[in-house]
Write a protein that holds these residues in place. Sequence first.
Motif, PDB file in Angstrom:
ATOM      1  N   LEU A  86     -21.047  14.480 -12.907  1.00 29.33           N
ATOM      2  CA  LEU A  86     -20.771  15.820 -13.605  1.00 29.33           C
ATOM      3  C   LEU A  86     -21.562  16.813 -13.186  1.00 29.33           C
ATOM      4  O   LEU A  86     -21.403  18.150 -13.461  1.00 29.33           O
ATOM      5  N   LEU A  87     -22.865  16.449 -12.562  1.00 26.51           N
ATOM      6  CA  LEU A  87     -23.856  17.461 -12.148  1.00 26.51           C
ATOM      7  C   LEU A  87     -24.068  17.648 -10.662  1.00 26.51           C
ATOM      8  O   LEU A  87     -24.134  18.633 -10.109  1.00 26.51           O
ATOM      9  N   THR A 110     -29.179  19.439   1.259  1.00 26.53           N
ATOM     10  CA  THR A 110     -28.126  19.456   2.147  1.00 26.53           C
ATOM     11  C   THR A 110     -27.229  18.191   1.847  1.00 26.53           C
ATOM     12  O   THR A 110     -26.036  18.199   1.970  1.00 26.53           O
ATOM     13  N   TYR A 111     -27.789  17.252   1.284  1.00 29.06           N
ATOM     14  CA  TYR A 111     -26.961  15.820   0.906  1.00 29.06           C
ATOM     15  C   TYR A 111     -26.583  15.794  -0.471  1.00 29.06           C
ATOM     16  O   TYR A 111     -26.062  14.664  -0.946  1.00 29.06           O
ATOM     17  N   TYR A 112     -26.380  16.847  -1.259  1.00 28.45           N
ATOM     18  CA  TYR A 112     -26.041  16.674  -2.474  1.00 28.45           C
ATOM     19  C   TYR A 112     -24.777  17.713  -2.724  1.00 28.45           C
ATOM     20  O   TYR A 112     -24.831  18.874  -2.031  1.00 28.45           O
ATOM     21  N   PRO A 160     -31.793  17.754  -8.546  1.00 23.95           N
ATOM     22  CA  PRO A 160     -32.214  16.202  -8.465  1.00 23.95           C
ATOM     23  C   PRO A 160     -33.342  16.165  -7.477  1.00 23.95           C
ATOM     24  O   PRO A 160     -33.912  15.198  -7.588  1.00 23.95           O
ATOM     25  N   TRP A 161     -33.260  17.133  -6.551  1.00 24.85           N
ATOM     26  CA  TRP A 161     -34.475  16.776  -5.449  1.00 24.85           C
ATOM     27  C   TRP A 161     -35.662  17.477  -5.917  1.00 24.85           C
ATOM     28  O   TRP A 161     -37.065  17.442  -5.358  1.00 24.85           O
ATOM     29  N   GLU A 170     -40.828  21.719 -10.741  1.00 24.42           N
ATOM     30  CA  GLU A 170     -39.520  21.212 -11.020  1.00 24.42           C
ATOM     31  C   GLU A 170     -38.542  22.331 -10.832  1.00 24.42           C
ATOM     32  O   GLU A 170     -38.930  23.636 -11.477  1.00 24.42           O
ATOM     33  N   GLN A 171     -37.402  22.369 -10.147  1.00 22.62           N
ATOM     34  CA  GLN A 171     -36.391  23.406 -10.130  1.00 22.62           C
ATOM     35  C   GLN A 171     -35.281  23.163 -11.030  1.00 22.62           C
ATOM     36  O   GLN A 171     -34.612  22.297 -11.222  1.00 22.62           O
ATOM     37  N   LEU A 172     -34.979  24.119 -12.034  1.00 22.76           N
ATOM     38  CA  LEU A 172     -33.839  24.110 -13.056  1.00 22.76           C
ATOM     39  C   LEU A 172     -32.580  24.809 -12.889  1.00 22.76           C
ATOM     40  O   LEU A 172     -32.738  25.836 -12.139  1.00 22.76           O
ATOM     41  N   VAL A 173     -31.625  24.237 -12.919  1.00 17.63           N
ATOM     42  CA  VAL A 173     -30.391  24.834 -12.792  1.00 17.63           C
ATOM     43  C   VAL A 173     -29.890  25.246 -14.137  1.00 17.63           C
ATOM     44  O   VAL A 173     -29.898  24.307 -15.029  1.00 17.63           O
TER      45      VAL A 173
END
Length: 295
Positions: A86-87, A110-112, A160-161, A170-173
């Motif tokens: 879902l993410l 790139t792979y997500y 996730p990366w 940490e990078q937050l969405v």
Amino acid sequence: MGGAPAGSAPTGAPGADRYASDDQVYVFDDPDLVLAVNVALKAGRPLLLFGPPGSGKSSLAPNVARILGLPYYAHVVTARTEPEDLLWRFDALRRLNDAQAGELDPDIATYYTKGPLWRAFEDGGTGRRSVVLIDEIDKADPDLPNSLLGPLGSLSFPAPWSTGEEAGTEQLVAVREEHAPLVVVTTNDERELPRPFLRRCIVFKLSPPTRSHLLSVARGHLGHRYDDELAARVADHIFALRDGLEDRAGGPGTAEYLDALKASQQLGVLPGSPEWRVLENVALRKGRAGAEPGA
């Protein structure tokens, strides 16, 4: 109404004059349901919909999006659905192929592939709300509903990366509360949902469609081809069939009613005719216990 004579070859290739689709018509004739949608919007909570098959659970979300003019994303849950689906989804095969070909992209992002909640959170970052459907959540492992508590509660999740000791900062969405998506979750009640998840949802149970609701839905889907007498006769057959079932709520629903009505109209197979028995068996009874011909 014209139709194919008995024994003829199948006819009726799709043409330009189509019926309205499920995401173009929804009859909001239950004021309690309208209120539940508005409560979910204002409270910023997921709207969890219970109800028998054919009660309109899955078609609510796309129609709310259509009416409000909002982007719409959907994910149909299966037994193989993982919480991360879902993410995001990680394309390990593509990355392996690129590595073997010496074309590995140094940017792991790139792979997500972004999942429905990620895309909805991004929309919120532009100041626009969206609608997300998570369909049949009870098909998944119980871990899946609980996994949503974090992202939906905090309206954020780490990319996730950007996790792990070697990932750095940490990078937050994330999305602001006023731009959070309306998340509509459906369940067929085949498996009990975790109580922490239920406590964080606005919960509404849809009832089996009434006769007047079926006629209103038929009016919306058939448009200028709506025939009140035929629609009423097919609806009456639906309820007569339900009355013969032990579980009346498990009888034919709105989608099956529309299937039978459209077929009856286009093929000229009218209720009470010899051909109607076949149409009823394949479109309405469908081998349900207690609904066999002559039962």
